[in-house]
Motif scaffolding. Structure first.
Motif, PDB file in Angstrom:
ATOM      1  N   VAL A   1       0.847  -1.122  -0.069  1.00  0.00           N
ATOM      2  CA  VAL A   1      -0.155  -0.096  -0.031  1.00  0.00           C
ATOM      3  C   VAL A   1       0.846   1.331   0.119  1.00  0.00           C
TER       4      VAL A   1
ATOM      5  N   ASP B   1       0.407   5.241   0.344  1.00  0.00           N
ATOM      6  CA  ASP B   1      -0.334   6.279   0.529  1.00  0.00           C
ATOM      7  C   ASP B   1      -0.087   7.589   0.660  1.00  0.00           C
TER       8      ASP B   1
ATOM      9  N   GLN C   1       3.213  -1.093   4.073  1.00  0.00           N
ATOM     10  CA  GLN C   1       2.457   0.276   4.112  1.00  0.00           C
ATOM     11  C   GLN C   1       3.511   1.207   3.917  1.00  0.00           C
TER      12      GLN C   1
END
Length: 607
Positions: free
Chosen positions: A323, A325, A363
């Protein structure tokens, strides 16, 4: 105060500590032995006065004896020589003034001796400031008394006391002994101190010589280490260039599936070895303090996409969810900083996260935490669901060549330099990284960094179309170019020939810088690829000689340096010698092709 000294201590050895200076030791010794001497003299005078039935003088003598005994006990319990000195000077001043103005009402040899003792003692023990104060406290009243006595106007309702001759002789003798003792004691202390200072001076000179020699050796050692790493880099990168280059050539030749799998393993292993070499060299650059941060305008969103693009594939190959972001407010912001170092930091953190995570997700979160007109504070976080780190090992993972445990090293491999490089780079920017981790649950690495923000609006890039097979084939056709390659390594020469044949590029080869200059003089080349370390004449000298040619067209032929060196200032040396660009070995074919096309100015081939 010595830990061994107690209330019942009487030994001087227990009140002198290593913390005392040479002069302080002399002061403590003077008080210790001086108090014994004064106590002995006053005791004799006291006994003599007692048997003469002189009540007033006996009382004064008794008070002095008691005071000396108390001060001696205090000194052997708590060696506060300053307090004891002040107390003795106050007592001596009071005795002096009482004797002159009340008891004897005259200035005699004993009074003069007492004043001299107070003056000398105060200066030796407490320095010029207190010495002046106590001297004036005793001299001024005595001089005033002498003036009044001379004019016969001094009258006090007290009958003056008189001492017999034996008592006067004892007092004078005791005072002289005390004066001689004070002078002798401090003279010896001063001589000892001077000798000690002279000895320390010689020792300091010797230590300075040793230190200078050690610094010189350390500098030479550091230089030798850098040169060794540079040589090691060159010697390892040169065969790696052939291994990776040949692997790339074989993969470009449409191999069978089983061959392609073997080639991918070979390329992966070679790239891992190259990554280890690069880690060692990067850490050496950082430790030498020669890292220079650039200030370049860039878009952080695009940079993060480029950094994590290849990493996402790696994570997916391990079955991990990746991920990325990035705060949407950063999409249209142009910040100023060093994208190369940011790439290095994030790449190392993400690579570690993927390496130590077997299942779950990775992440990477980038958030704009503070947005001002000309500056922005951005938070970076890399989280994983990997093996985690024990609390007591959190500091160790940032040490060079160190991992959490030997088991970790054996299972996951690596040099243990990735996080050390990250920490050093952040520290050079004044940034601290926070780490939170639980064994078996994962880790999180976060840090905040402040960047200047450009006020320029980002230029929107035109949409790109997918190139057709004809366009791709045309990009590989460089038959209109003629290149000269100066390279002494036969394996690298063979590699370049094979690569250029796939690009249909006409090439000539020179085994050293001198032959390269000759070929440039008698031939026409569109570009020159110049190895830097060659026999007879190196690449730097060859490039400078080419720039001096009379024919301006030949003198201005674009030159790309091919280097396997890891010298910190290699970039500056390349450009200062007149070369246009450089490619590090082992190089990527596409990178070399792009640099060639950029320098020859054929824009139609790089669209």
């Amino acid at each position: 105060m010595s830990k061994e000294a107690g209330f019942f201590n009487l030994s001087i050895n227990k009140i002198i500590t290593d913390e005392h200076s040479q002069m302080d030791v002399a002061r403590v010794r003077l008080l210790y032995y001086g108090l014994w001497l004064v106590f002995g003299t006053v005791s004799i005078v006291f006994i003599n006065l007692y048997f003469q039935h002189k009540a007033v003088l006996t009382s004064v003598g008794g008070a002095v004896l008691l005071s000396i005994a108390i001060l001696f006990k205090y000194l052997t319990w708590k060696p506060d020589w300053k307090f004891v000195s002040h107390a003795l000077l106050v007592i001596g001043s009071l005795i002096n003034l009482i004797d002159v103005f009340i008891i004897f009402q005259r200035v005699d040899v004993v009074t003069v001796q007492l004043v001299l003792i107070i003056v000398i003692f105060s200066y030796y023990m407490l320095g010029p400031k207190w010495g002046m104060l106590y001297s004036l406290m005793n001299l001024v009243p005595v001089v005033i008394f002498m003036i009044y006595a001379y004019n016969n106007i001094y009258i006090i309702d007290f009958k003056p006391q008189r001492l017999d001759q034996p008592t006067i002789i004892i007092s004078v003798l005791g005072n002289f002994i005390l004066l001689v003792f004070i002078h002798n004691h401090f003279y010896q202390a001063f001589i000892t101190n001077i000798r000690q200072l002279k000895k320390n001076s010689h020792e300091q000179k010797r230590l300075n010589t040793v230190l200078e020699s050690a610094i010189d050796k350390a500098e030479k050692s550091s230089q030798a280490k850098s040169e060794f790493l540079s040589t090691m880099s060159h010697e390892i990168r040169t065969p790696l260039n052939a291994v990776i280059g040949m692997t790339n050539l074989l993969m470009m030749g449409n191999p069978r599936n089983d061959q392609k799998e073997n080639l991918e393993i070979l390329k992966f292993s070679a790239n891992n070895l190259l990554a280890i070499v690069n880690d060692v060299l990067d850490f050496n650059k950082i430790e030498s303090g020669k890292i220079v941060f650039e200030n370049i305008r860039f878009n952080l969103t695009e940079l993060m996409g480029n950094i994590c693009g290849g990493q996402i594939i790696k994570a997916n190959e391990k079955g991990l969810n990746f991920v990325l972001d990035v705060d949407p407010r950063l999409n249209q912001r142009i910040i100023i900083g060093d994208p190369t170092r940011i790439t290095q930091i994030i790449f190392n953190l993400v690579s570690n996260a993927i390496k130590f995570t077997q299942q779950g997700q990775i992440q990477v979160i980038v958030e704009l935490v503070e947005d001002r007109h000309d500056r922005a504070t951005i938070s970076f976080a890399v989280r994983d669901t990997g093996i985690g780190i024990e609390r007591e090992n959190l500091d160790a993972i940032f040490e060079p060549f160190t991992q959490e445990s030997i088991t970790t090293t054996r299972q996951y491999g690596g040099t243990g330099l990735g996080l050390a490089i990250v920490k050093r780079l952040l520290e050079l920017k004044g940034v601290q990284m926070q780490v939170s981790s639980k064994p078996g649950e994962g880790s999180a690495f976060t840090f905040n960094m402040e960047f200047p923000v450009s006020t320029e609006k980002p230029v929107e890039k035109p949409k790109t179309t997918v190139p057709t097979q004809e366009q791709v084939a045309d990009q590989n056709n460089l038959s209109h170019l003629n290149v000269l390659v100066a390279e002494d390594n036969s394996v690298n020469t063979m590699l370049m020939k094979k690569l250029f044949s796939k690009w249909h590029l006409k090439s000539s080869f020179a085994e050293n810088g001198e032959r390269a200059i000759e070929q440039v003089q008698y031939g026409n080349f569109d570009i020159i690829l110049m190895d830097l370390q060659m026999p007879v004449m190196n690449g730097f000298d060859a490039a400078m000689e080419i720039r001096k040619l009379e024919d301006p067209k030949k003198a201005n032929t674009p030159i790309i340096a091919l280097t396997a060196s890891a010298l910190i200032d290699i970039r500056e040396k390349v450009f200062s010698s007149g070369m246009n660009d450089y490619v590090s070995k082992p190089f990527k074919p596409d990178e070399l092709k792009e640099k060639i096309l950029n320098l020859v100015g054929d824009d139609t081939l790089i669209k």
